[in-house]
Write a protein that holds these residues in place. Sequence first.
Motif, PDB file in Angstrom:
ATOM      1  N   LEU A   1       0.705   4.443  -2.557  1.00  0.00           N
ATOM      2  CA  LEU A   1       0.398   5.785  -2.072  1.00  0.00           C
ATOM      3  C   LEU A   1       1.504   6.787  -2.393  1.00  0.00           C
ATOM      4  O   LEU A   1       1.236   7.969  -2.631  1.00  0.00           O
ATOM      5  N   ASN A   2       2.731   6.323  -2.407  1.00  0.00           N
ATOM      6  CA  ASN A   2       3.869   7.228  -2.599  1.00  0.00           C
ATOM      7  C   ASN A   2       4.389   7.292  -4.029  1.00  0.00           C
ATOM      8  O   ASN A   2       5.267   8.096  -4.336  1.00  0.00           O
ATOM      9  N   ASN A   3       3.855   6.443  -4.891  1.00  0.00           N
ATOM     10  CA  ASN A   3       4.297   6.429  -6.292  1.00  0.00           C
ATOM     11  C   ASN A   3       3.080   6.408  -7.212  1.00  0.00           C
ATOM     12  O   ASN A   3       2.854   5.455  -7.969  1.00  0.00           O
ATOM     13  N   ASP A   4       2.291   7.464  -7.138  1.00  0.00           N
ATOM     14  CA  ASP A   4       1.039   7.525  -7.898  1.00  0.00           C
ATOM     15  C   ASP A   4       1.266   8.071  -9.303  1.00  0.00           C
ATOM     16  O   ASP A   4       0.791   9.146  -9.669  1.00  0.00           O
TER      17      ASP A   4
ATOM     18  N   LYS B   1       0.065  10.340  -2.323  1.00  0.00           N
ATOM     19  CA  LYS B   1       0.958  11.455  -1.992  1.00  0.00           C
ATOM     20  C   LYS B   1       0.744  12.657  -2.903  1.00  0.00           C
ATOM     21  O   LYS B   1       0.662  13.809  -2.436  1.00  0.00           O
ATOM     22  N   ASN B   2       0.665  12.420  -4.208  1.00  0.00           N
ATOM     23  CA  ASN B   2       0.515  13.512  -5.165  1.00  0.00           C
ATOM     24  C   ASN B   2      -0.918  13.709  -5.631  1.00  0.00           C
ATOM     25  O   ASN B   2      -1.173  14.397  -6.615  1.00  0.00           O
ATOM     26  N   LYS B   3      -1.857  13.063  -4.929  1.00  0.00           N
ATOM     27  CA  LYS B   3      -3.302  13.225  -5.163  1.00  0.00           C
ATOM     28  C   LYS B   3      -3.736  12.724  -6.545  1.00  0.00           C
ATOM     29  O   LYS B   3      -4.758  13.161  -7.073  1.00  0.00           O
ATOM     30  N   LYS B   4      -2.948  11.801  -7.117  1.00  0.00           N
ATOM     31  CA  LYS B   4      -3.309  11.239  -8.415  1.00  0.00           C
ATOM     32  C   LYS B   4      -4.232  10.028  -8.275  1.00  0.00           C
ATOM     33  O   LYS B   4      -4.964   9.690  -9.205  1.00  0.00           O
ATOM     34  N   PHE B   5      -4.164   9.355  -7.119  1.00  0.00           N
ATOM     35  CA  PHE B   5      -4.987   8.178  -6.864  1.00  0.00           C
ATOM     36  C   PHE B   5      -5.918   8.430  -5.680  1.00  0.00           C
ATOM     37  O   PHE B   5      -5.530   9.078  -4.704  1.00  0.00           O
ATOM     38  N   LEU B   6      -7.125   7.900  -5.784  1.00  0.00           N
ATOM     39  CA  LEU B   6      -8.018   7.800  -4.634  1.00  0.00           C
ATOM     40  C   LEU B   6      -8.222   6.318  -4.362  1.00  0.00           C
ATOM     41  O   LEU B   6      -8.682   5.574  -5.234  1.00  0.00           O
ATOM     42  N   LEU B   7      -7.858   5.873  -3.165  1.00  0.00           N
ATOM     43  CA  LEU B   7      -8.014   4.479  -2.773  1.00  0.00           C
ATOM     44  C   LEU B   7      -9.305   4.338  -1.972  1.00  0.00           C
ATOM     45  O   LEU B   7      -9.490   5.017  -0.955  1.00  0.00           O
ATOM     46  N   VAL B   8     -10.189   3.481  -2.449  1.00  0.00           N
ATOM     47  CA  VAL B   8     -11.488   3.264  -1.807  1.00  0.00           C
ATOM     48  C   VAL B   8     -11.574   1.808  -1.368  1.00  0.00           C
ATOM     49  O   VAL B   8     -11.549   0.891  -2.190  1.00  0.00           O
TER      50      VAL B   8
ATOM     51  N   SER C   1      -9.136   0.563 -11.068  1.00  0.00           N
ATOM     52  CA  SER C   1      -8.781  -0.853 -11.026  1.00  0.00           C
ATOM     53  C   SER C   1      -8.926  -1.370  -9.609  1.00  0.00           C
ATOM     54  O   SER C   1      -8.669  -0.650  -8.638  1.00  0.00           O
ATOM     55  N   LEU C   2      -9.338  -2.616  -9.502  1.00  0.00           N
ATOM     56  CA  LEU C   2      -9.289  -3.289  -8.209  1.00  0.00           C
ATOM     57  C   LEU C   2      -7.855  -3.695  -7.926  1.00  0.00           C
ATOM     58  O   LEU C   2      -7.070  -3.954  -8.844  1.00  0.00           O
ATOM     59  N   ALA C   3      -7.510  -3.760  -6.645  1.00  0.00           N
ATOM     60  CA  ALA C   3      -6.170  -4.191  -6.268  1.00  0.00           C
ATOM     61  C   ALA C   3      -6.180  -4.752  -4.860  1.00  0.00           C
ATOM     62  O   ALA C   3      -6.933  -4.280  -3.996  1.00  0.00           O
ATOM     63  N   LEU C   4      -5.361  -5.767  -4.640  1.00  0.00           N
ATOM     64  CA  LEU C   4      -5.134  -6.289  -3.289  1.00  0.00           C
ATOM     65  C   LEU C   4      -3.914  -5.573  -2.728  1.00  0.00           C
ATOM     66  O   LEU C   4      -2.817  -5.678  -3.287  1.00  0.00           O
ATOM     67  N   LEU C   5      -4.119  -4.857  -1.643  1.00  0.00           N
ATOM     68  CA  LEU C   5      -3.032  -4.074  -1.066  1.00  0.00           C
ATOM     69  C   LEU C   5      -2.692  -4.563   0.331  1.00  0.00           C
ATOM     70  O   LEU C   5      -3.580  -4.807   1.154  1.00  0.00           O
ATOM     71  N   ASN C   6      -1.409  -4.677   0.570  1.00  0.00           N
ATOM     72  CA  ASN C   6      -0.908  -5.134   1.860  1.00  0.00           C
ATOM     73  C   ASN C   6      -0.503  -3.932   2.707  1.00  0.00           C
ATOM     74  O   ASN C   6       0.358  -3.152   2.320  1.00  0.00           O
ATOM     75  N   ASP C   7      -1.154  -3.798   3.866  1.00  0.00           N
ATOM     76  CA  ASP C   7      -0.845  -2.709   4.790  1.00  0.00           C
ATOM     77  C   ASP C   7       0.078  -3.256   5.868  1.00  0.00           C
ATOM     78  O   ASP C   7      -0.339  -4.029   6.733  1.00  0.00           O
ATOM     79  N   LYS C   8       1.349  -2.865   5.821  1.00  0.00           N
ATOM     80  CA  LYS C   8       2.341  -3.409   6.755  1.00  0.00           C
ATOM     81  C   LYS C   8       2.079  -2.981   8.194  1.00  0.00           C
ATOM     82  O   LYS C   8       2.433  -3.697   9.134  1.00  0.00           O
ATOM     83  N   GLU C   9       1.452  -1.814   8.372  1.00  0.00           N
ATOM     84  CA  GLU C   9       1.195  -1.336   9.725  1.00  0.00           C
ATOM     85  C   GLU C   9       0.135  -2.177  10.429  1.00  0.00           C
ATOM     86  O   GLU C   9       0.280  -2.543  11.587  1.00  0.00           O
ATOM     87  N   SER C  10      -0.949  -2.478   9.727  1.00  0.00           N
ATOM     88  CA  SER C  10      -2.023  -3.272  10.333  1.00  0.00           C
ATOM     89  C   SER C  10      -1.894  -4.762  10.048  1.00  0.00           C
ATOM     90  O   SER C  10      -2.689  -5.566  10.544  1.00  0.00           O
TER      91      SER C  10
ATOM     92  N   MET D   1       0.817  -1.208   0.000  1.00  0.00           N
ATOM     93  CA  MET D   1       0.000   0.000   0.000  1.00  0.00           C
ATOM     94  C   MET D   1       0.854   1.263   0.000  1.00  0.00           C
ATOM     95  O   MET D   1       0.569   2.222  -0.733  1.00  0.00           O
ATOM     96  N   ASN D   2       1.893   1.284   0.801  1.00  0.00           N
ATOM     97  CA  ASN D   2       2.740   2.476   0.868  1.00  0.00           C
ATOM     98  C   ASN D   2       3.394   2.782  -0.466  1.00  0.00           C
ATOM     99  O   ASN D   2       3.576   3.946  -0.842  1.00  0.00           O
ATOM    100  N   GLU D   3       3.766   1.731  -1.198  1.00  0.00           N
ATOM    101  CA  GLU D   3       4.371   1.934  -2.516  1.00  0.00           C
ATOM    102  C   GLU D   3       3.373   2.608  -3.456  1.00  0.00           C
ATOM    103  O   GLU D   3       3.729   3.514  -4.219  1.00  0.00           O
TER     104      GLU D   3
END
Length: 407
Positions: A118-121, A198-205, A146-155, A114-116
């Motif tokens: 969010l930070n590389n949009d 980060k750069n507001k190019k993606f909205l993750l829902v 697009s749908l995506a499976l995202l891994n959140d390392k924090e949670s 997920m962080n990748e």
Amino acid sequence: MKKIEVLVENKKVGELFFEKEKNSYGFNYTADFKPISLIMPYRASTYNWKYKLHPIFDMNMPEGYLFEIFKKYLSKEHGYIDDFLVFSYLSPNIQSRLTYKSWCNKNEFVSLDMNEILNNDTPDTFTKILNTFLTKNAISGVQPKSLALLNDKESLTTKEYIIKTWGEEYSELSLNEYFCLKAVEKAGVKIPNIQLSKNKKFLLVERFNYDKESDGFVGFEEILVLLGKNKDEKYGGSYEQIAKAVYSVTSNKLQSIKELYKVIVMNYLLKNGDAHLKNFGILYDNSLKNIWFAPAYDIVNTVVYLHKDRPALSMFGKKVWFGKKELIKFGVQSCYLSPTEAKEMYEQCIESLKSSIEVLKSYIIHNQDFKDIGEMMIATWSLSLDEKTYKEVPNEVIRNSPKSKRA
């Protein structure tokens, strides 16, 4: 004849098939276990649907951007394309109350960090997402997503997200939707968990059809499905029909209809001209006894892109931007509210709009890239504060916005 097996709770309940010579889709129950849809109870005879998939399946079909990608991909592979072929590829990879087995293989998807994301949009990142999860994209809507499976390392969790981006035609659409959804949330309505990159190019829902307590998926049906319609009919209806459908099927009717009323009012105040029959839904558990209004989703200010845009559906037989008097009347006549209840909820929406305008003003000061779209959003939102009815947004509202003055 190729068939797609349909399962509920991993138990086969029926088969979907396509008779090409008749251009007809059929579904047969093979077990009297649980219905696949609230409008399709068990019966021994075939559910036939001409020309299009049954609504419960059709709601998963891609549109616009995604459909064009599938069209190119499958036409090259098979020499033709139809809805059954697309659904055959998508269905084995759908995670929902209904699952499927088809003649196409189920894919094993790796999760992305997920962080990748969010930070590389960047466009390259979105292309990577799309290529990785192409056959998982059982989602509708015309914008790039697009749908995506995202891994959140924090949670330490892996969740399914819809990742939305935008092109030049609809500049800053991610931020537009973010601020609109947050405004709806301020009015006291549930929305999905959302994050901006980060750069507001993606909205993750985050997908909201997963139940943490039961570790399973709850049922979801769009209002379009409940009305027995397909995606090409999503603009053919009224907000009265939506209210009637939600009230008739939900178990906690008063709570659901109040949430719906606020969502409809906010769509008018925020100037969302794309609040069609696919953009409202209900959720239910496996007992089918607990049915409730789904979180608000897919809400944007469309007028900043299409200046003459109007509401997607009719109210009182018209597609105009109704003001306070008519919206309260709608709450009383169609949402079973008392005049006092409708007025109080309308005022809550107005207060949410006022607060959201101030938030947007503050954001623009420190984020000049959003100034043009943000100032037009503020101009059209401010128009809603006069609480009058407009056939369409007056030209001077857009023309006199700071962006237009600079132009």
